[in-house]
Design a protein around this motif. Sequence first.
Motif, PDB file in Angstrom:
ATOM      1  N   VAL A 122      19.829  16.167 -44.463  1.00 24.80           N
ATOM      2  CA  VAL A 122      18.964  15.296 -43.653  1.00 24.80           C
ATOM      3  C   VAL A 122      19.546  13.893 -43.587  1.00 24.80           C
ATOM      4  O   VAL A 122      19.624  13.275 -42.530  1.00 24.80           O
ATOM      5  CB  VAL A 122      17.532  15.265 -44.241  1.00 24.80           C
ATOM      6  N   GLN A 123      19.997  13.410 -44.753  1.00 25.29           N
ATOM      7  CA  GLN A 123      20.598  12.076 -44.845  1.00 25.29           C
ATOM      8  C   GLN A 123      21.814  11.982 -43.935  1.00 25.29           C
ATOM      9  O   GLN A 123      21.945  11.072 -43.122  1.00 25.29           O
ATOM     10  CB  GLN A 123      20.968  11.817 -46.308  1.00 25.29           C
ATOM     11  N   GLU A 124      22.710  12.982 -44.035  1.00 21.46           N
ATOM     12  CA  GLU A 124      23.940  12.952 -43.230  1.00 21.46           C
ATOM     13  C   GLU A 124      23.638  13.020 -41.748  1.00 21.46           C
ATOM     14  O   GLU A 124      24.199  12.278 -40.946  1.00 21.46           O
ATOM     15  CB  GLU A 124      24.857  14.117 -43.635  1.00 21.46           C
ATOM     16  N   GLN A 125      22.709  13.933 -41.389  1.00 22.75           N
ATOM     17  CA  GLN A 125      22.339  14.053 -39.976  1.00 22.75           C
ATOM     18  C   GLN A 125      21.753  12.752 -39.460  1.00 22.75           C
ATOM     19  O   GLN A 125      22.062  12.322 -38.353  1.00 22.75           O
ATOM     20  CB  GLN A 125      21.309  15.171 -39.793  1.00 22.75           C
ATOM     21  N   GLY A 126      20.913  12.122 -40.292  1.00 15.74           N
ATOM     22  CA  GLY A 126      20.297  10.852 -39.920  1.00 15.74           C
ATOM     23  C   GLY A 126      21.359   9.799 -39.650  1.00 15.74           C
ATOM     24  O   GLY A 126      21.329   9.116 -38.627  1.00 15.74           O
ATOM     25  N   LEU A 127      22.344   9.708 -40.561  1.00 12.92           N
ATOM     26  CA  LEU A 127      23.406   8.718 -40.397  1.00 12.92           C
ATOM     27  C   LEU A 127      24.176   8.964 -39.105  1.00 12.92           C
ATOM     28  O   LEU A 127      24.462   8.040 -38.347  1.00 12.92           O
ATOM     29  CB  LEU A 127      24.357   8.766 -41.591  1.00 12.92           C
ATOM     30  N   MET A 128      24.478  10.242 -38.835  1.00 11.52           N
ATOM     31  CA  MET A 128      25.232  10.585 -37.627  1.00 11.52           C
ATOM     32  C   MET A 128      24.435  10.225 -36.380  1.00 11.52           C
ATOM     33  O   MET A 128      24.981   9.780 -35.376  1.00 11.52           O
ATOM     34  CB  MET A 128      25.563  12.077 -37.595  1.00 11.52           C
ATOM     35  N   GLU A 129      23.105  10.441 -36.448  1.00 12.13           N
ATOM     36  CA  GLU A 129      22.252  10.182 -35.303  1.00 12.13           C
ATOM     37  C   GLU A 129      22.205   8.689 -34.984  1.00 12.13           C
ATOM     38  O   GLU A 129      22.155   8.283 -33.829  1.00 12.13           O
ATOM     39  CB  GLU A 129      20.838  10.662 -35.637  1.00 12.13           C
ATOM     40  N   VAL A 130      22.203   7.884 -36.045  1.00 14.03           N
ATOM     41  CA  VAL A 130      22.062   6.446 -35.860  1.00 14.03           C
ATOM     42  C   VAL A 130      23.398   5.806 -35.493  1.00 14.03           C
ATOM     43  O   VAL A 130      23.461   4.868 -34.708  1.00 14.03           O
ATOM     44  CB  VAL A 130      21.487   5.804 -37.143  1.00 14.03           C
ATOM     45  N   TYR A 131      24.491   6.322 -36.050  1.00 14.46           N
ATOM     46  CA  TYR A 131      25.808   5.819 -35.659  1.00 14.46           C
ATOM     47  C   TYR A 131      26.732   7.006 -35.459  1.00 14.46           C
ATOM     48  O   TYR A 131      27.326   7.520 -36.403  1.00 14.46           O
ATOM     49  CB  TYR A 131      26.369   4.860 -36.720  1.00 14.46           C
TER      50      TYR A 131
END
Lengths: 191, 192, 198
Positions: free
Chosen positions: B40-49
């Motif tokens: 979830v953390q990694e996906q979130g980071l990818m989504e934001v940048y």
Amino acid sequence: MTKLLIIIVSAIFVNNIVVTQFLGVCPFLGVSKKVESAIGMGAAVTFVLGLASAISWLVQKYILNQFEIGYLQTITFILVIAALVQFVEMVVRKFSPSLYNALGVYLPLITTNCVVLGVAIININENYSIIEAFTNGVANALGFTLALVLFAGIRERLDFANVPKVFKGIPIALVTAGLMSIAFMGFAGLM
Amino acid sequence: MREAIKLGFFLLITCALVGLGVSYTNALTAPIIAESEKLVQEQGLMEVYSDAEEIKDETEKYLSSEDSVLKQVNVAYKAGKPVGVIYTVESKGYGGSIKTLVGFDIVSCTITNIKILSHTETPGLGAQATEPWFAERFQGKSATADLEVVKQTPQDGNEVQAITAATVTSKAVTLGINEARNHFQVNFIEAF
Amino acid sequence: MNYWKEFSKGLLSDNPVLVMLLGMCSVLAVSTSVINALGMGFAATFVLVMANIVISSIRKIVPSNIRIPVYIVVIAGFVTIIELIMKAYVPDLYTSLGIFIPLIVVNCIILGRAEAFASKNGIIASLFDGLGMGLGYTIALCALAFFREVIGAGKLMGISLFGANFQPALIMILPPGAFITLGCMLAFLNKMQEKKAS
């Protein structure tokens, strides 16, 4: 200081535990037929919730976090609350029989009142300090009492109202609670 | 007295057995929970940048341990050079803490995207902050000045329109973003 | 066999929410969407069935004056287990149900069934009782969530039903809507019962 004030106002009015967060709806519907019993229940909950907030905070910080067994939170908290309620009942009975006569019947009901366990968990989720946790506990209990007493007042009068037959009893009580909830939403402007 | 000891003993055994069962479940699920949280953390980071080759957690380098709003700093790298920064911020909303991810682009000095990770806002009102259209209101905003929440259609470049009937939530999210923006400007724009 | 009777009484005639009026807190709180309602119903059914089985199987050895604490510990254990499982496999649902998963412990339905049924009946009967009560709870929860989601958000299971121009009656999804909808549902059931009786 301002933070504590915000916690108090928020818990009593803006995010009232019963009519906006739905915790403690069972006693809200069950014990609120008379103003007197509503006050008794509210006082008992305030007493227990204040203590429970402080103790569960200490347990979380010095036992659960220390040994990294956070997953046992639910079990530990409910045990702490059950033991606390027992203990309060014994102490009150021994030292103040008059208080026991007033609160005694409500105390055993508190263990399974979700306000107590709910607020104890919210305190941890919100990363409150022990003073904030205690304040939040007492303020939420006061919010619970406020909702309960107001609601009991309305229901006492409702008995004399000409309610459609199918709505008699719990259905009209729920609709009343809904209207009260709308009224409490007006406090949102305070935030 | 003997009766009391017997009862206490029975209760103790019950607790021990239940504790054992729960610990066993925890041992089974802990790695899966850690894995899904990481995902979830990694996906979130990818989504934001999204435009990064590598994202590194550099929280310790940039933050003191007791920051009340900023919780985490991740720096995005492309071809070995830092190109973006992603902050995890926590601010107090209407119903409790709101955890938000916010990404900044170093070259253009703008907000790339935001994402609400967790919240306890009212369903139907504040909870709309998780909808994509709310994130769009922040995208492309300049990171050189504080954002301001307004209730009408924004006139100025750094104004953000609040969610209807959820101004407290909108303000809380914006407060967290402003805090991150300030840190970003001081540490990544002026330092280079 | 009368296991069918134990199972089916929870669905309608003794429905824990609509007839016995237990466990209102979680019903009102998580009925903002059908998905949440299904998740919560599943979690509570799991706890109900497992707690009923365990409590029924130890009913003869538990000293009667500490039975309530023992029941609470058993229930809390199963709640933690389902909490961990949901956190591992359906993290999104876990986050949106939030505090109401640990609060299953103090849901009066579960302790009520343990005390009123499982502590007096055999294991298989208790299993069916738990299953029926759990399903009855889920049905009530989903019915309430259905009305609130469709009218209050114009969606069903997260899918938009009426197109972009539909203005939903927001009040239904807000806290007051929960109270009022449940009140009207109960009144409607009363009306049906009245018709049946006459």
